[in-house]
Design a protein around this motif. Structure first.
Motif, PDB file in Angstrom:
ATOM      1  N   PRO A 158       2.138  -6.947 -45.018  1.00 32.87           N
ATOM      2  CA  PRO A 158       1.738  -5.558 -45.351  1.00 32.87           C
ATOM      3  C   PRO A 158       2.930  -4.567 -44.834  1.00 32.87           C
ATOM      4  CG  PRO A 158      -0.209  -6.734 -44.711  1.00 32.87           C
ATOM      5  CD  PRO A 158       1.026  -7.552 -44.432  1.00 32.87           C
ATOM      6  N   ILE A 159       3.501  -3.963 -45.656  1.00 29.47           N
ATOM      7  CA  ILE A 159       4.341  -2.518 -44.978  1.00 29.47           C
ATOM      8  C   ILE A 159       3.514  -1.576 -44.407  1.00 29.47           C
ATOM      9  CG2 ILE A 159       6.183  -1.103 -45.958  1.00 29.47           C
ATOM     10  CD1 ILE A 159       6.755  -3.847 -45.984  1.00 29.47           C
ATOM     11  N   ALA A 160       3.917  -1.212 -43.201  1.00 30.10           N
ATOM     12  CA  ALA A 160       3.328  -0.298 -42.386  1.00 30.10           C
ATOM     13  C   ALA A 160       3.966   0.960 -42.067  1.00 30.10           C
ATOM     14  CB  ALA A 160       2.790  -0.966 -40.939  1.00 30.10           C
ATOM     15  N   ALA A 161       5.330   0.885 -42.544  1.00 31.35           N
ATOM     16  CA  ALA A 161       6.083   2.253 -42.334  1.00 31.35           C
ATOM     17  C   ALA A 161       7.422   2.153 -43.229  1.00 31.35           C
ATOM     18  CB  ALA A 161       6.468   2.387 -40.843  1.00 31.35           C
ATOM     19  N   LEU A 162       7.900   3.559 -43.542  1.00 33.26           N
ATOM     20  CA  LEU A 162       8.975   3.652 -44.393  1.00 33.26           C
ATOM     21  C   LEU A 162       9.877   4.871 -43.540  1.00 33.26           C
ATOM     22  CD1 LEU A 162      10.543   3.639 -47.039  1.00 33.26           C
ATOM     23  CD2 LEU A 162       9.393   5.556 -47.869  1.00 33.26           C
ATOM     24  N   ASP A 163      11.289   4.487 -43.359  1.00 30.71           N
ATOM     25  CA  ASP A 163      11.866   5.682 -42.943  1.00 30.71           C
ATOM     26  C   ASP A 163      13.352   5.797 -43.837  1.00 30.71           C
ATOM     27  OD1 ASP A 163      13.855   6.916 -41.419  1.00 30.71           O
ATOM     28  OD2 ASP A 163      14.028   5.594 -39.717  1.00 30.71           O
ATOM     29  N   ARG A 164      13.550   6.768 -44.231  1.00 32.00           N
ATOM     30  CA  ARG A 164      14.793   6.956 -45.158  1.00 32.00           C
ATOM     31  C   ARG A 164      15.709   7.983 -44.349  1.00 32.00           C
ATOM     32  NH1 ARG A 164      13.681  10.073 -49.115  1.00 32.00           N
ATOM     33  NH2 ARG A 164      11.827  10.821 -48.614  1.00 32.00           N
ATOM     34  N   SER A 165      15.692   8.085 -43.140  1.00 33.85           N
ATOM     35  CA  SER A 165      16.402   9.158 -42.582  1.00 33.85           C
ATOM     36  C   SER A 165      17.823   8.705 -42.367  1.00 33.85           C
ATOM     37  CB  SER A 165      15.683   9.514 -41.104  1.00 33.85           C
ATOM     38  OG  SER A 165      15.984   8.354 -40.511  1.00 33.85           O
ATOM     39  N   GLY A 166      18.226   7.403 -42.268  1.00 32.96           N
ATOM     40  CA  GLY A 166      19.774   6.908 -41.989  1.00 32.96           C
ATOM     41  C   GLY A 166      20.357   6.627 -43.003  1.00 32.96           C
ATOM     42  N   PRO A 167      21.644   5.901 -43.204  1.00 33.95           N
ATOM     43  CA  PRO A 167      22.330   5.693 -44.216  1.00 33.95           C
ATOM     44  C   PRO A 167      21.549   4.529 -44.887  1.00 33.95           C
ATOM     45  CG  PRO A 167      23.253   4.933 -42.192  1.00 33.95           C
ATOM     46  CD  PRO A 167      22.133   5.671 -41.814  1.00 33.95           C
ATOM     47  N   MET A 168      20.734   3.885 -44.458  1.00 41.52           N
ATOM     48  CA  MET A 168      20.019   2.803 -45.110  1.00 41.52           C
ATOM     49  C   MET A 168      18.620   2.943 -44.934  1.00 41.52           C
ATOM     50  SD  MET A 168      22.123   0.032 -45.859  1.00 41.52           S
ATOM     51  CE  MET A 168      21.512  -1.572 -45.593  1.00 41.52           C
ATOM     52  N   ALA A 169      17.951   2.538 -46.103  1.00 43.50           N
ATOM     53  CA  ALA A 169      16.334   2.990 -45.849  1.00 43.50           C
ATOM     54  C   ALA A 169      15.449   1.707 -45.223  1.00 43.50           C
ATOM     55  CB  ALA A 169      15.720   3.047 -47.116  1.00 43.50           C
ATOM     56  N   THR A 170      14.560   1.742 -44.360  1.00 36.92           N
ATOM     57  CA  THR A 170      13.958   0.840 -43.663  1.00 36.92           C
ATOM     58  C   THR A 170      12.621   0.556 -43.952  1.00 36.92           C
ATOM     59  OG1 THR A 170      15.412   0.987 -41.855  1.00 36.92           O
ATOM     60  CG2 THR A 170      13.592  -0.181 -41.149  1.00 36.92           C
ATOM     61  N   VAL A 171      11.998  -0.310 -44.323  1.00 35.40           N
ATOM     62  CA  VAL A 171      10.486  -0.620 -44.204  1.00 35.40           C
ATOM     63  C   VAL A 171      10.225  -1.547 -43.171  1.00 35.40           C
ATOM     64  CG1 VAL A 171      10.031  -0.056 -46.654  1.00 35.40           C
ATOM     65  CG2 VAL A 171      10.848  -2.533 -46.059  1.00 35.40           C
ATOM     66  N   THR A 172       9.097  -1.363 -42.498  1.00 37.90           N
ATOM     67  CA  THR A 172       8.684  -2.091 -41.325  1.00 37.90           C
ATOM     68  C   THR A 172       7.173  -2.693 -41.531  1.00 37.90           C
ATOM     69  OG1 THR A 172       9.805  -0.382 -39.627  1.00 37.90           O
ATOM     70  CG2 THR A 172       7.997  -2.094 -38.900  1.00 37.90           C
ATOM     71  N   ALA A 173       7.308  -4.002 -41.494  1.00 38.39           N
ATOM     72  CA  ALA A 173       6.184  -4.693 -41.723  1.00 38.39           C
ATOM     73  C   ALA A 173       5.007  -4.697 -40.776  1.00 38.39           C
ATOM     74  CB  ALA A 173       6.274  -6.243 -41.939  1.00 38.39           C
ATOM     75  N   ALA A 174       3.658  -4.795 -40.858  1.00 42.00           N
ATOM     76  CA  ALA A 174       2.980  -4.824 -39.900  1.00 42.00           C
ATOM     77  C   ALA A 174       3.061  -5.758 -38.694  1.00 42.00           C
ATOM     78  CB  ALA A 174       1.461  -5.243 -40.486  1.00 42.00           C
ATOM     79  N   ASP A 175       3.855  -6.626 -38.966  1.00 39.95           N
ATOM     80  CA  ASP A 175       4.145  -7.694 -37.653  1.00 39.95           C
ATOM     81  C   ASP A 175       5.485  -7.272 -36.868  1.00 39.95           C
ATOM     82  OD1 ASP A 175       6.146  -8.277 -39.462  1.00 39.95           O
ATOM     83  OD2 ASP A 175       5.538 -10.528 -39.707  1.00 39.95           O
ATOM     84  N   GLY A 176       5.793  -5.973 -37.353  1.00 38.55           N
ATOM     85  CA  GLY A 176       7.014  -5.636 -36.471  1.00 38.55           C
ATOM     86  C   GLY A 176       8.407  -5.932 -37.380  1.00 38.55           C
ATOM     87  N   ARG A 177       8.339  -7.073 -38.117  1.00 38.24           N
ATOM     88  CA  ARG A 177       9.624  -7.171 -38.931  1.00 38.24           C
ATOM     89  C   ARG A 177      10.291  -5.909 -39.710  1.00 38.24           C
ATOM     90  NH1 ARG A 177       8.600 -12.330 -42.230  1.00 38.24           N
ATOM     91  NH2 ARG A 177       6.605 -11.292 -42.651  1.00 38.24           N
ATOM     92  N   ARG A 178      11.481  -5.626 -39.456  1.00 38.46           N
ATOM     93  CA  ARG A 178      12.225  -4.720 -40.061  1.00 38.46           C
ATOM     94  C   ARG A 178      12.916  -5.054 -41.453  1.00 38.46           C
ATOM     95  NH1 ARG A 178      12.365  -2.744 -34.889  1.00 38.46           N
ATOM     96  NH2 ARG A 178      14.384  -3.694 -34.643  1.00 38.46           N
ATOM     97  N   PHE A 179      12.879  -4.565 -42.722  1.00 38.82           N
ATOM     98  CA  PHE A 179      13.643  -4.848 -43.709  1.00 38.82           C
ATOM     99  C   PHE A 179      14.392  -3.596 -44.105  1.00 38.82           C
ATOM    100  CE2 PHE A 179       9.667  -7.106 -44.285  1.00 38.82           C
ATOM    101  CZ  PHE A 179      10.337  -8.377 -44.588  1.00 38.82           C
ATOM    102  N   ARG A 180      15.816  -3.634 -43.930  1.00 39.76           N
ATOM    103  CA  ARG A 180      16.737  -2.446 -44.219  1.00 39.76           C
ATOM    104  C   ARG A 180      17.653  -2.858 -45.528  1.00 39.76           C
ATOM    105  NH1 ARG A 180      17.115   0.407 -39.490  1.00 39.76           N
ATOM    106  NH2 ARG A 180      16.591  -0.798 -37.602  1.00 39.76           N
ATOM    107  N   ALA A 181      17.776  -1.796 -46.365  1.00 37.67           N
ATOM    108  CA  ALA A 181      18.225  -1.963 -47.655  1.00 37.67           C
ATOM    109  C   ALA A 181      18.945  -0.651 -48.232  1.00 37.67           C
ATOM    110  CB  ALA A 181      17.230  -2.464 -48.658  1.00 37.67           C
ATOM    111  N   ARG A 182      20.148  -0.824 -49.143  1.00 32.72           N
ATOM    112  CA  ARG A 182      20.180   0.734 -49.413  1.00 32.72           C
ATOM    113  C   ARG A 182      19.449   0.949 -50.500  1.00 32.72           C
ATOM    114  NH1 ARG A 182      25.675  -0.770 -52.769  1.00 32.72           N
ATOM    115  NH2 ARG A 182      24.896  -2.660 -52.867  1.00 32.72           N
ATOM    116  N   LEU A 183      18.433   0.181 -51.285  1.00 32.33           N
ATOM    117  CA  LEU A 183      17.527   0.898 -52.063  1.00 32.33           C
ATOM    118  C   LEU A 183      16.101   0.058 -51.662  1.00 32.33           C
ATOM    119  CD1 LEU A 183      16.505   2.648 -54.594  1.00 32.33           C
ATOM    120  CD2 LEU A 183      17.335   0.496 -55.813  1.00 32.33           C
TER     121      LEU A 183
END
Length: 412
Positions: free
Chosen positions: A142-167
């Motif tokens: 489950p995705i728990a957070a979204l951050d689009r403030s940097g040069p890459m977007a980041t979604v953070t899963a409920a277990d703490g893992r982060r996925f960074r991507a251009r889109l």
């Protein structure tokens, strides 16, 4: 993925949602641009899609896309062509249901305008194709957070893992959390109706005929499946729908038979009936910096026109084409000005279909005598105008308007 808490996974594209829209988007992009690293993250438990009992109408244009993606070949044997469609307008108590409108099922000679297909089969075939292409699919994240403030977007899963991507592609459904976190507002309302969905068996063959019966509380659709089976989409007031699906199975079958009729012989309910609230939801924007909405995250419409899934596949084809062409030109496909082309392509068509389904539902979901007379006159008029009927068939087949290449059966 077996990463530790807080570990980052860098990719070119992260797609949130492993339903048919999310998987098809991943497959379409990866097939055209194998060098792009694509991750699909989904909150559903592994294999839960195998329990999906619903069926969908796959329009001819969507079929062409699935064939181009190497998916339809796995589905053809279990797909039921719709060879004919009839439309009636009546009450439950009417002894006869006059047919006001009939459609031939072919958009071109030998090409049905749609096929019926079990959703679990479609998702299974897309999963197989994603695996073949090397697309990473993460379940139960489950995705728990979204951050689009940097040069890459980041979604953070409920277990703490982060996925960074251009889109980030939000294909996480009508209640999209990513859409809300991005601050994208929606226009939405409920109809006070729920759609009851189940699969039934019947004694006699349907011969590939679909039926749409307009009843006072909403449409009752009979959609053919392989063998002597059909999928039912039955609209009722929400309170009545909940009472029917949670009540005595014998009473449910009696109410079903009163609407279905006996023209296909005795009927039996083969899957557990489920009720889904019906409403209209349209996102005010389909894109923002580093984020694109697709499928139900962008739009949810009434099933009266049977186009919800096919609107999602149009999103897939358009978004994949925009991303692939931008990448070939060396552009950053996560930039809002690049994604704007996708929004221009899809928003008007979505608004048009949303308005059409809304008007049709309001027009046909009532028992006001003058309104019934007007709509029945209109249906009869369309029946006598072959050119207009052909236009309706082309719309139902997904062939209207400027189409992305995949919907024309062409590679990106």
């Amino acid at each position: 993925m077996s990463g530790t808490e807080g570990a980052d996974r860098h990719a070119d594209i992260v797609i949130c949602g492993a339903g048919y829209v999310g998987l098809a988007t991943a497959v379409a992009i990866k097939q055209a641009r194998p060098s792009l690293d694509i991750v699909v993250a989904d909150a559903a438990p592994e294999g839960v899609w195998r329990k999906e009992g619903r069926a969908s109408a796959i329009a001819a244009a969507a079929q062409a896309m699935l064939e181009q993606l190497g998916v339809w070949q796995r589905l053809a044997e279990g797909a039921q062509p719709i060879n004919e469609m009839i439309v009636t307008d009546s009450r439950n108590s009417d002894p006869i249901r006059p047919v006001f409108l009939t459609f031939s099922g072919e958009v071109e000679p030998g090409q049905p305008f749609a096929h019926m297909l079990m959703n679990r089969d479609m998702i299974g075939a897309l999963r197989e194709r994603a695996d073949e292409l090397g697309i990473e699919v993460n379940q139960s994240t489950p995705i728990a957070a979204l951050d689009r403030s940097g040069p890459m977007a980041t979604v953070t899963a409920a277990d703490g893992r982060r996925f960074r991507a251009r889109l980030i592609v939000a294909a996480d459904g009508a209640r999209s959390r990513l859409r809300d976190w991005a601050g994208i507002r929606t226009v939405s309302w409920q109809y006070g109706q729920s759609g009851i969905v189940c699969t039934i068996g019947h004694e006699r063959p349907h011969n590939g005929r679909a039926e749409e019966h307009f009843l006072p509380v909403g449409p009752f659709a009979i959609l053919p499946l392989p063998g002597n089976r059909s999928s039912i989409v039955w609209n009722e007031r929400t309170a009545d729908a909940e009472r029917l699906v949670k009540g005595d199975p014998f009473l449910f079958e009696a109410e079903l038979e009163a609407r279905f009729g006996r023209h296909l012989g005795a009927i039996t309910v083969e899957s557990e009936p489920r009720a889904f609230p019906l409403g209209l939801t349209l996102a005010r924007a389909f894109v923002t910096q580093r984020l694109a909405l697709a499928g139900d995250a962008a739009h949810g419409i009434h099933p009266i026109a049977g186009q919800g899934l096919n609107l999602g596949f149009k999103d897939v084809a358009a978004l994949a084409e925009i991303i692939v062409e931008a990448d070939r030109l060396g552009q950053d496909f996560g930039q809002e000005d690049v994604l704007e082309a996708y929004q221009r392509w899809r928003r008007f068509d979505t608004l048009r279909m949303g308005a059409t389904s809304d008007i049709l539902n309001r027009l046909f979901s009532n028992d006001i005598t003058p309104v019934r007379m007007i709509r029945d006159f209109g249906l009869g008029l369309v029946e006598r105008m072959p050119g207009l009927k052909r236009d309706f068939i082309r719309q139902a087949a997904g062939h209207a308007g400027p189409l992305p290449r995949l919907l024309k059966g062409q590679a990106i």
